[in-house]
Design an enzyme around this catalytic site. Structure first.
Site, PDB file in Angstrom:
ATOM      1  N   ASP A 131       3.930  -7.169  -2.621  1.00 12.11           N
ATOM      2  CA  ASP A 131       4.784  -6.859  -3.647  1.00 12.11           C
ATOM      3  C   ASP A 131       4.713  -5.732  -4.353  1.00 12.11           C
ATOM      4  O   ASP A 131       5.613  -4.830  -5.043  1.00 12.11           O
ATOM      5  CB  ASP A 131       4.773  -7.795  -4.730  1.00 12.11           C
ATOM      6  CG  ASP A 131       3.046  -8.538  -4.840  1.00 12.11           C
ATOM      7  OD1 ASP A 131       2.151  -6.931  -4.960  1.00 12.11           O
ATOM      8  OD2 ASP A 131       2.901  -9.180  -5.550  1.00 12.11           O
ATOM      9  N   THR A 188      -2.942 -11.921  -4.425  1.00 15.56           N
ATOM     10  CA  THR A 188      -2.500 -12.189  -6.069  1.00 15.56           C
ATOM     11  C   THR A 188      -1.026 -12.342  -5.448  1.00 15.56           C
ATOM     12  O   THR A 188      -0.031 -11.670  -5.351  1.00 15.56           O
ATOM     13  CB  THR A 188      -2.979 -11.436  -7.158  1.00 15.56           C
ATOM     14  OG1 THR A 188      -4.232 -10.437  -6.828  1.00 15.56           O
ATOM     15  CG2 THR A 188      -2.232 -11.462  -8.152  1.00 15.56           C
ATOM     16  N   ASP A 220      -1.068 -10.547   0.308  1.00 16.86           N
ATOM     17  CA  ASP A 220      -2.251 -10.033  -0.931  1.00 16.86           C
ATOM     18  C   ASP A 220      -2.698 -11.717  -1.242  1.00 16.86           C
ATOM     19  O   ASP A 220      -2.308 -13.113  -1.048  1.00 16.86           O
ATOM     20  CB  ASP A 220      -1.876  -9.582  -1.591  1.00 16.86           C
ATOM     21  CG  ASP A 220      -2.302  -8.796  -1.700  1.00 16.86           C
ATOM     22  OD1 ASP A 220      -3.956  -9.034  -2.294  1.00 16.86           O
ATOM     23  OD2 ASP A 220      -2.021  -7.916  -3.472  1.00 16.86           O
TER      24      ASP A 220
END
Length: 523
Positions: A399, A175, A173
């Site tokens: 996450d 972020t 990802d």
């Protein structure tokens, strides 16, 4: 504001309600919800108000369904262990007939006594058994778990070490990997020469600290502008998705002045100002405009790119690992951020919503792109599966709950310790320091472990093949087998035991190709 939704629902009325759905979709920006829109459990309100009708509760919630799907977690597989078991199986099949024939030859053709024939047969059979090989691989994996723990990586399945060493496509990802999730003020551009710049700067100091609620934007403003009590604020307007700006009313010299800070296209009709803002937006920046009936200044913000991101990408490029970004954000924005972070091929981006649903067609498309934007949790899972069907060893770093499906189906799922519990439970490895850059040391460690096991396995299997061929040779020749068990013990200690110990201490960080059995037999 700040409340997290506990159920799935549908808005009945909405007064500028914005929710953060990053844990579910990966979209880092707040989403405006209108009447009739769906609200998902796990998301949180950041602005506005609404009334809503409950649709699902408990296990029927969308987030709970994602976690439920992840319970059928795919276990990490070890090509090495499968190959070793196959070798032992075939050797086991070969020992019995070769042993019987060897005894017959030793007793009746070579005309040795019964005792010598048995001793010679036992020597031949013992040499064929790769004793210690299974113990070696098991101990190597166990020691590898300990060594990776020192690198802040919690290995939840030992077999994942091998998958990690062989990964050649790594999906992640934006972020938390490329960016920190924070914003930073890059510069302030004054657009009105008639206004004193120091006064404009003072207005920004006041508006940055005028409101109690905070978000990534206000946090960035507060890091750039100092707190000031010079302005006499008599009224405040918090940010609204309908207005697209926040504002303060200030009393100056007996007059009230309203200053607004927000989206340029909503605050001015000046095409020159809007064009300047659009040029920054095209470079992946976020732009705010400060006005008081006329434009005063542009505030340019950017995602904070991790300092070690370029070095990390360069490492994986040199190791032959392709990086793919799977993000819920706008694909152009992610592409520009990736380019700034040094990601090779970041200019090749696509909106994942336009990708085909058919797996066969998807496999043809995924190789064309490096950045995938607007990716849903289900689409992440399909993209990972598509890479695996292209015979790629695929790793997934995530996450959030939105990464759960992809994590559980990847050859090696890697979660951040700071992420959701569902992501950590679905992953094979958890990064305890939640730092993507630590993947460099972890991958190197994994490659060293697997490389050493392969090299040492060659010694054991060389002895096995040597003994099989020797038995077959003396069966054909009809001669006395030249070794006895004690001699083979000496050979095993000096030619295998000591060298394997030395080889296990060497450090190798080269790419580990697939095909353990093929590699070993070739050597």
């Amino acid at each position: 504001i700040g409340d997290q939704l506990a159920v799935d629902c549908e808005t009945v009325t909405s007064q500028g309600l914005e929710v953060n759905e990053s844990l579910l979709t990966g979209e880092s920006l707040a989403v405006l919800k209108r009447t009739g829109d769906k609200l998902y459990s796990g998301s949180s309100a950041v602005a506005g108000t609404a009334t809503a009708r409950v649709l699902h509760v408990g296990e029927d919630n969308y987030a709970a369904q994602l976690v439920k799907k992840a319970k059928t977690k795919r276990r990490a597989t070890s090509e090495m262990q499968i190959a070793i078991k196959r070798i032992i199986k075939y050797v086991g099949y070969a020992i019995i007939p070769i042993g019987i024939v060897l005894y017959v030859i030793q007793r009746h053709v070579a005309e040795n006594p019964v005792s010598d024939s048995i001793v010679n047969t036992v020597a031949g059979v013992l040499g064929m058994i790769p004793e210690g090989l299974v113990l070696l691989t098991s101990i190597s994996f166990i020691l590898g778990v300990g060594r990776l723990a020192k690198k802040n990586a919690l290995v939840q399945e030992m077999e994942a070490i091998e998958a990690l060493a062989r990964v050649n496509v790594l999906c992640l990802d934006k972020t938390g990997t490329i960016t920190t999730g924070e914003l930073k003020v890059e510069e302030m551009i004054y657009t009105n020469p008639a206004w004193d710049q120091e006064k404009i700067y003072g207005i920004m100091e006041g508006i940055s600290y005028a409101f109690e609620e905070t978000n990534a934007t206000t946090d960035a403003l507060r890091r750039y502008f100092a707190k000031s009590d010079k302005l006499k604020i008599i009224e405040k307007k918090p940010f609204s998705s309908q207005r697209k700006y926040m504002g303060i009313t200030v009393r100056e010299s007996g007059k009230d002045r309203e200053y607004r800070l927000g989206a340029p296209e909503y605050l001015t009709g000046d095409r020159n100002v809007i064009a300047r803002a659009e040029r920054f937006a095209a470079e992946g920046m976020r732009v705010l405009l400060l006005t008081e009936r006329e434009s005063l200044a542009l505030v340019v913000l950017s995602d904070v790119i991790k300092e070690d991101a370029p070095e990390t990408f360069r490492f994986f490029r040199e190791k032959g690992v392709d990086i793919k970004i799977l993000s819920g954000d706008n694909p152009l924005t992610v592409s520009i951020v990736g380019s700034r972070a040094g990601l090779e091929g970041a200019e090749r981006y696509v909106d994942a919503r336009t990708l085909p649903e058919n797996m066969k067609e998807l496999r043809k498309e995924i190789g064309k792109y490096t950045v995938f934007g607007r990716v849903s949790p289900e689409k992440k899972q399909w993209i990972v599966k598509a890479f695996e069907e292209e015979d790629k060893v695929t790793g997934m770093v995530g996450d959030g709950v939105n990464d759960v499906l992809a994590l559980k189906d990847a050859d090696c799922g890697i979660a951040m310790a700071s992420g959701s519990d569902a992501a950590k439970q679905s992953a094979h490895i958890v990064l305890l320091d939640s730092d993507f850059s630590s993947m460099k040391e972890i991958v190197n460690e994994g490659r060293t472990i697997i490389s050493n096991i392969e090299r040492v396995s060659v010694l054991y299997l060389t002895k096995t093949l040597y003994s099989i061929l020797l038995c077959v040779l003396f069966i054909i020749l009809g001669q006395t087998y030249p070794f006895i068990p004690i001699q083979l013990s000496l050979i095993g200690a000096t030619a295998i035991g000591i060298p394997s110990f030395v080889l296990a201490l060497e450090k190798h960080e080269d790419t580990i190709p697939r095909g353990f059995l093929r590699n070993v037999l070739r050597i």
